[in-house]
Design an enzyme around this catalytic site. Structure first.
Site, PDB file in Angstrom:
ATOM      1  N   GLU A 270     -41.090   5.974 -27.571  1.00 41.20           N
ATOM      2  CA  GLU A 270     -41.681   5.109 -28.594  1.00 41.20           C
ATOM      3  C   GLU A 270     -40.762   4.965 -29.815  1.00 41.20           C
ATOM      4  O   GLU A 270     -41.189   5.076 -30.960  1.00 41.20           O
ATOM      5  CB  GLU A 270     -43.064   5.621 -29.002  1.00 41.20           C
ATOM      6  CG  GLU A 270     -44.045   5.630 -27.829  1.00 41.20           C
ATOM      7  CD  GLU A 270     -45.475   5.997 -28.187  1.00 41.20           C
ATOM      8  OE1 GLU A 270     -45.681   6.711 -29.170  1.00 41.20           O
ATOM      9  OE2 GLU A 270     -46.378   5.541 -27.468  1.00 41.20           O
ATOM     10  N   ASP A 343     -52.049   8.715 -21.332  1.00 41.29           N
ATOM     11  CA  ASP A 343     -52.107   9.013 -22.766  1.00 41.29           C
ATOM     12  C   ASP A 343     -53.516   9.376 -23.235  1.00 41.29           C
ATOM     13  O   ASP A 343     -54.167   8.551 -23.879  1.00 41.29           O
ATOM     14  CB  ASP A 343     -51.593   7.799 -23.558  1.00 41.29           C
ATOM     15  CG  ASP A 343     -51.349   8.115 -25.015  1.00 41.29           C
ATOM     16  OD1 ASP A 343     -51.401   9.296 -25.371  1.00 41.29           O
ATOM     17  OD2 ASP A 343     -51.096   7.178 -25.796  1.00 41.29           O
ATOM     18  N   GLU A 371     -58.534  10.148 -30.575  1.00 43.18           N
ATOM     19  CA  GLU A 371     -57.892   8.830 -30.636  1.00 43.18           C
ATOM     20  C   GLU A 371     -58.561   7.839 -29.692  1.00 43.18           C
ATOM     21  O   GLU A 371     -58.746   6.673 -30.035  1.00 43.18           O
ATOM     22  CB  GLU A 371     -56.405   8.976 -30.289  1.00 43.18           C
ATOM     23  CG  GLU A 371     -55.683   7.644 -30.170  1.00 43.18           C
ATOM     24  CD  GLU A 371     -54.190   7.794 -29.818  1.00 43.18           C
ATOM     25  OE1 GLU A 371     -53.689   8.926 -29.730  1.00 43.18           O
ATOM     26  OE2 GLU A 371     -53.547   6.749 -29.635  1.00 43.18           O
TER      27      GLU A 371
HETATM   28  C1  GCV Z   1     -47.677  10.453 -32.312  1.00 46.28           C
HETATM   29  C2  GCV Z   1     -49.781   7.673 -28.393  1.00 46.28           C
HETATM   30  C3  GCV Z   1     -50.357   7.515 -29.768  1.00 46.28           C
HETATM   31  C4  GCV Z   1     -49.276   7.651 -30.827  1.00 46.28           C
HETATM   32  C5  GCV Z   1     -48.609   9.025 -30.640  1.00 46.28           C
HETATM   33  C6  GCV Z   1     -48.032   9.078 -29.231  1.00 46.28           C
HETATM   34  C7  GCV Z   1     -47.415  10.423 -28.920  1.00 46.28           C
HETATM   35  O1  GCV Z   1     -48.954   6.597 -28.084  1.00 46.28           O
HETATM   36  O2  GCV Z   1     -51.002   6.279 -29.880  1.00 46.28           O
HETATM   37  O3  GCV Z   1     -49.880   7.564 -32.085  1.00 46.28           O
HETATM   38  O4  GCV Z   1     -47.610   9.244 -31.582  1.00 46.28           O
HETATM   39  O5  GCV Z   1     -49.074   8.879 -28.302  1.00 46.28           O
HETATM   40  O6  GCV Z   1     -48.119  11.246 -28.353  1.00 46.28           O
HETATM   41  O7  GCV Z   1     -46.270  10.637 -29.242  1.00 46.28           O
END
Ligand code: GCV
Length: 677
Positions: A270, A343, A371
């Site tokens: 990411e 995720d 989340e």
């Molecule tokens: C900390 C998902 C979440 C992100 C998070 C990522 C990760 O994509 O939406 O907010 O980033 O996981 O675990 O690195």
């Protein structure tokens, strides 16, 4: 008296009344920790009475234990595992706690207090099954928290190191009481500044507060820190200057924090920098850091949450990237793997990476913050989800375990008062994955100060145990996943299209609904993600006929009229799951109401409101998803489906998310939808 003055008088009196009551109300700040004072005597045998951890034991026991006398005894390591303890009632009112380390005595002291509060036996012998039990805070240095729903960060970076909030110690105490012994203070999307001299001084101040509680500090690090902090030309892990930079940094950290735990790294994921930017592997990157920490016994937790934008099924990518590296990681590197392959969805099968790297250390990363489970608005007790993982994955040789914290600076720490149970449950399961979710829920309920009578316990335990499956049913039953609204991951948006967004960030990639059916074909004739699993699991989930209903649409694209084992069509079964989620959400709210007399009024009202909101959201999910999928199935709703009085267009016009969530003026929210109570 004129009417205005009279009304003003009444208003002021009611403000004073409210202030008085608010001050007395249970506000959740005390968590599950003991509060009612008693006076027992403590003697220390064979241990250093001046030791800070032993002093804590004495303090906790003398204030809160109802034994007459507690003897604290340090014994040899040969007798009791390093962090373990034995508690024995040697005669009525006299209890002995033995351990080989002060921290074992501390865990034993909390075990005794827990037994006293829950009415359990005071003969306990216990040792943790996993050595490093770590919270991961996704806290940014500006005080915000990524995916945090309980206010801002606990860490007051501006005030540190000179000012120490009393909450730091309370946090450490809560962690120690359930056996959590590590904390990663900052977000995995890490700012390099955390390694600056200034911030390291602040981190050291926190470490000093946490140390007596056996809580070690770890940091998330940005792989490009040498470039960002000291303008090195590269962060290539094979560059000598870069390796030296990290060695010096490690030396500096350990001079400030001698028991520093190590680094957590999100690399090449990411948008984060990492070794692959220089054509190096994850192993080369992780080992370079591990060698810098090695002289001090530090560890590197290297995350496997990677999914490069290639055309492989996203559920396969972490395995594709990491499995070939098995055996290449240094001994002090642990691969940190999310429990599922995508995720933190409400339900995922376990990640196939577990067990696939026999020559590397692995650890699981759970998400305590919700989340994808309704944030801090929905009640979802997560121990059943984590237990489901442990049913499939044997963690007995894991050295560490992580949970992404749900803690913020909210008075009650976790936003939803009941979400405290998830922090508690994470600690208890990290200590012993064999504990039952029901026992943990009961333990928490009996220690929490929310309930004024043990009579609440049975009813509220049932609510908690049902709650996660309820969320799965109204959001994403039968293996559906990631059909959330873009960005905030709160409401449903199975129709979502964001021009320019990666395909695997969009719900249609995952649900794949079309005229024929719904679900992601990961069987051998599809993406063959099943091929990454051990044969005993792959052979069951790989066939549409034997795949458990809970994973069906995860592994198969299933025709709408496909008859599942009990004769219902897939469409009927899907509708029934959504219906069941909606019904359960209503039942949870009703059960809460019937327990009212046993619950502190302030907490009662807070949770009752949230449960109402949850019921509204469950109806929203139910309606929006069923209307949307009906467009593809072309089939009618079974009679059991609660009527839907809105059109798909109306749902598509509102993105059920945080921004519109509390907006009472939204006409769609308040007037048009029939289920706004
Ligand atoms: C900390 C998902 C979440 C992100 C998070 C990522 C990760 O994509 O939406 O907010 O980033 O996981 O675990 O690195």
């Amino acid at each position: 008296m004129d009417l205005r003055k009279f009304l003003l008088g009444i208003y002021l009196i009611s403000l004073i009344f409210m202030a008085h009551h608010t001050a007395k109300a249970i506000d959740g700040s005390g968590l599950w920790l003991p509060e009612s004072l008693s006076a027992s005597k403590t003697t220390v045998v064979g241990g250093d009475v001046a030791d800070a951890t032993i002093r804590l034991c004495v303090n906790e026991l003398e204030r809160f234990s109802n034994c007459d006398t507690v003897e604290l005894r340090i014994v040899s390591e040969a007798d009791i595992h390093l962090q373990g303890y034995e508690v024995r009632e040697i005669s009525p009112g006299v209890v002995e706690i033995s351990a080989s380390q002060p921290v074992g005595l501390l865990y034993g002291s909390y075990a005794l207090l827990r037994a006293e509060q829950t009415g359990a036996s005071k003969d306990i012998s216990s040792a943790p099954k996993i050595d490093h039990r770590i919270l991961n805070h996704w806290d940014n240095l500006d005080g915000t928290i990524e995916r945090g729903y309980a206010g801002h960060s606990l860490w007051q970076w501006d005030e540190l190191p000179s000012e120490l909030s009393p909450r730091y110690e309370q946090y450490a105490r809560a962690c120690a009481s359930v056996g959590i012994n590590g904390t990663v203070l900052n977000n995995v999307n890490a700012s390099a500044n955390i390694l600056s001299d200034d911030y390291l001084g602040k981190v050291a101040a926190l470490a000093d507060v946490f140390r007596p509680y056996g809580l070690k500090v770890y940091l998330s690090v940005n792989f490009a820190s040498p470039m960002l902090l000291d303008s090195l030309a590269t962060a290539d892990p094979l560059d000598t200057e870069v390796a030296l930079w990290w060695q010096k940094k490690a030396k500096e950290i350990y001079s400030l924090i001698p028991d520093f735990g190590g680094f957590l790294v999100k690399a090449n994921s990411e948008g984060q920098p990492g070794p692959c930017d220089y054509g190096r592997s994850h192993a080369q990157g992780a080992n370079m850091l591990a060698r810098a920490l090695e002289p001090y016994d530090g560890i590197v937790m290297w995350r496997a949450f990677v999914y490069s934008p290639d055309d492989a099924d996203r559920a396969k990518q972490a395995y594709n990237e990491f499995e070939p590296l098995d055996g290449q990681f240094d001994h002090n590197v642990i691969i940190q793997i999310k429990n599922g392959p995508i995720d933190f969805q409400p339900r995922e099968p376990f990640s196939p990476l577990f067990g696939a790297m026999p020559h590397s250390s692995q650890m699981v990363e759970f998400q305590i913050t919700q989340e994808y489970l309704g944030h801090s608005n929905h009640l979802a007790y997560l121990a059943p989800m984590w237990k489901e993982f442990f049913d499939y994955v044997d963690c007995s040789d894991h050295k560490a375990i992580a949970g992404v914290a749900n803690i913020g600076d909210a008075t009650n720490w976790t936003g939803h008062p009941m979400a405290q149970s998830n922090w508690y449950a994470f600690g208890r399961l990290a200590w012993d994955p064999g504990l039952s979710e029901r026992d943990i829920a009961r333990e928490w309920l009996l220690q929490s100060h929310f309930f004024t009578s043990d009579k609440a316990v049975d009813q509220v335990t049932d609510i908690m145990i049902e709650s996660r499956e309820c969320v799965v049913d109204y959001m994403m039953p039968m293996g559906l996943h990631h059909i959330f609204a873009f960005g905030h991951h709160y409401g449903p948006e199975p129709w979502c299209d964001v021009p320019g967004a990666r395909a695997d960030w969009l719900p249609k990639y995952y649900h794949r609904a079309d005229k024929e059916g719904i679900g992601f074909d990961r069987s051998a004739s599809g993406s063959n993600a099943v091929g990454q699993y051990p044969e005993n699991f792959a052979s069951i989930v790989g066939s549409i006929d034997t795949c458990p209903e809970k994973f069906l649409l995860w592994f198969h694209h299933v025709p709408w009229r496909y008859q599942i084992s009990d004769g219902r069509t897939l469409w009927e079964a899907l509708c029934e799951h959504y219906e069941s989620g909606l019904k359960k959400a209503g039942e949870m709210a009703d059960l809460w109401i019937t327990s009212r007399e046993y619950i502190d009024p302030y907490i009662y009202a807070d949770v009752a409101d949230r449960l109402k909101l949850q019921e509204r959201d469950a109806k929203w999910w139910h309606d929006a998803c069923l209307l949307y999928f009906k467009e593809f199935s072309g089939m009618d709703f079974p009679e059991s489906v609660t009527p839907i009085d809105h059109t798909l267009d109306e749902f598509e016009a509102v993105n059920l998310g945080i921004s519109n969530y509390e907006a009472p003026s939204s006409s769609l929210l308040n007037n048009k939808l029939p289920y706004n109570k």
